[in-house]
Design an enzyme around this catalytic site. Structure first.
Site, PDB file in Angstrom:
ATOM      1  N   ARG A  38       0.820  -1.215   0.000  1.00 32.86           N
ATOM      2  CA  ARG A  38       0.000   0.000   0.000  1.00 32.86           C
ATOM      3  C   ARG A  38       0.853   1.264   0.000  1.00 32.86           C
ATOM      4  NH1 ARG A  38      -5.265  -1.830   3.651  1.00 32.86           N
ATOM      5  NH2 ARG A  38      -6.347  -2.715   1.862  1.00 32.86           N
ATOM      6  N   LYS A 202     -18.805 -16.933   2.161  1.00 31.90           N
ATOM      7  CA  LYS A 202     -20.244 -16.774   2.334  1.00 31.90           C
ATOM      8  C   LYS A 202     -20.934 -16.109   1.152  1.00 31.90           C
ATOM      9  CE  LYS A 202     -20.299 -14.649   6.494  1.00 31.90           C
ATOM     10  NZ  LYS A 202     -18.923 -14.600   6.963  1.00 31.90           N
ATOM     11  N   GLY A 359      -8.890  -7.690  -1.116  1.00 35.27           N
ATOM     12  CA  GLY A 359      -9.169  -8.642  -0.044  1.00 35.27           C
ATOM     13  C   GLY A 359      -8.369  -9.931  -0.156  1.00 35.27           C
ATOM     14  N   GLY A 382     -13.401  -4.288   0.467  1.00 37.25           N
ATOM     15  CA  GLY A 382     -14.795  -3.839   0.601  1.00 37.25           C
ATOM     16  C   GLY A 382     -15.184  -2.846  -0.471  1.00 37.25           C
TER      17      GLY A 382
END
Length: 402
Positions: A38, A202, A359, A382
């Site tokens: 980053r 999920k 992610g 996200g």
């Protein structure tokens, strides 16, 4: 979808105080930065602002200090490492209230081309609530605001949205521009065939993503834990595999939607199964491969099987644009990483535009050594998910239009 927002190329910052929101939310171990991706991603924007003679004031959050100073979440190590990466001093303004006497004095004393870094913006309780007092403090330090933090673009906080509304000039940096151009164009205006690959644990995390991508892509591949509610919805025997029973009807609806729109929806045809989840996650584990409709009652699927991996890889290789979000299995375990590796390898070997949506998929691709073979790896998990859902991101919306 071109980004109709002003960027740092549209403004002149010479002699101006520029507050630049970066994403320096890096992993720290005993005060050492363990992954500096980053920081490196932020350098082009910072270098441009220095070269143009701006007074560069950097800010970022780190972790979740929950509105109070926590020394272990200080950005001091980031200032030290950035100084090395830039080859010039990045002065650290150590204020528990972020905009305090140190920051104000440091900004007062700045020459054109100087760089300072403010303390963790989440030391202030207002930050995550977009509270006015902190936004005003930040705005008081600068003439121009640059948002280059895609990782928090889906949140409306003081340091990316509040401050943008209080300064006359608010633009996006190079990283933000790149993220939006890649993710935006891939989804809104892809070179076809466009294949989207979704994984992760999920289905609940990706409900809107599945629905939105079905409208945009030609083929949607679903792997990882989120495949099991789809397989169960088809009436398959999935044993003890992870499944959210409340989402079965939703999966049926999505399969009907794919059929109605004439889109291909690929699900695993086999699975790598074990009696239980590995504990610790990288522990040795005994596995067997079963057909996706015949998993024994006492076994749980923890990765896509070899036939599925082959099918998914072939579909990815036939594409011109691929977006991938979420691993195909428990990739942290070498025995259960084969499906994720197969997909990563297929993407590494194709000439298609390959976009990894942040992610876990970004972590997997980097850990497995395929990072440099991808066209673009998103820095925000996200944020890229909300982008793939077709949502407007507050951090982007707050910048000035062209």
């Amino acid at each position: 979808m071109s980004l109709n927002k002003k960027s740092i190329d549209d403004i002149n910052v010479k002699g101006k105080r520029v507050l630049c929101r970066c994403d320096f939310n890096v992993p720290l171990k005993e005060g050492k930065i363990t992954d500096e991706n980053r920081l490196v991603a932020a350098l082009p924007t910072i270098k441009k602002l220095i070269a143009d003679g701006g007074k560069v004031i950097l800010c970022s959050h780190l972790g979740k200090p929950k509105g109070e100073p926590k020394p272990e979440l200080s950005l001091a190590p980031v200032a030290a490492r950035l100084s090395e990466l830039l080859g010039q001093e990045v002065k650290f303004a150590a204020d528990p209230e972020v905009v305090g006497p140190n920051a104000k004095a440091a900004v007062e004393a700045m020459q054109d081309g100087d760089v300072i870094l403010l303390e963790n913006t989440r030391y202030r309780a207002e930050e995550t609530k977009n509270g006015e007092a902190f936004s005003k403090d930040l705005a008081s330090l600068c003439d121009v605001f640059v948002n280059d933090a895609f990782g928090t673009a889906h949140r409306a906080h003081c340091s990316n949205v509040g401050v943008a509304q209080l300064v006359d000039t608010a633009v996006v940096g190079y990283l933000m521009e790149k993220e939006i151009n890649f993710l935006g164009n891939a989804v809104e205006n892809p070179v076809r065939p466009f294949v989207a690959i979704l994984g992760g644990a999920k289905v609940a995390d990706k409900l809107n993503v599945i629905s939105n991508l079905l409208e945009k892509c030609d083929t949607l591949i679903i792997g990882g834990g989120m495949a099991f509610p789809f397989l169960k919805a088809k009436g398959y025997e999935i044993g003890a595999s992870l499944v959210d029973d409340e989402k079965i009807d939703y999966c049926k609806e999505m399969m009907e939607k794919a059929e109605k729109l004439g889109k291909k929806l690929l699900l695993p045809v086999d699975a790598v199964c074990a009696k239980s989840f590995p504990n610790p996650i990288d522990a040795e584990i005994e596995v067997s491969v079963y057909a996706a409709d015949a998993i024994p009652a006492d076994m749980a699927g923890l990765d896509i099987g070899p036939k599925s991996a082959e099918e998914f890889a072939a579909a990815a290789k036939a594409a011109k644009t691929v977006v991938w979000n979420g691993p195909m299995g428990v990739f942290e375990n070498p025995v259960l990483a084969k499906g994720t590796i197969a997909v990563a390898k297929a993407l590494a070997e194709t000439d298609a535009t390959t976009i990894i949506g942040g992610g876990d998929s970004a972590a997997a691709v980097n850990q497995l050594g395929f990072g440099d073979k991808m066209t673009h790896i998103s820095t925000g998990g996200g944020a890229s998910l909300e982008f793939l859902e077709g949502k407007e991101l507050p951090g982007v919306a707050a910048a000035n239009d062209k």
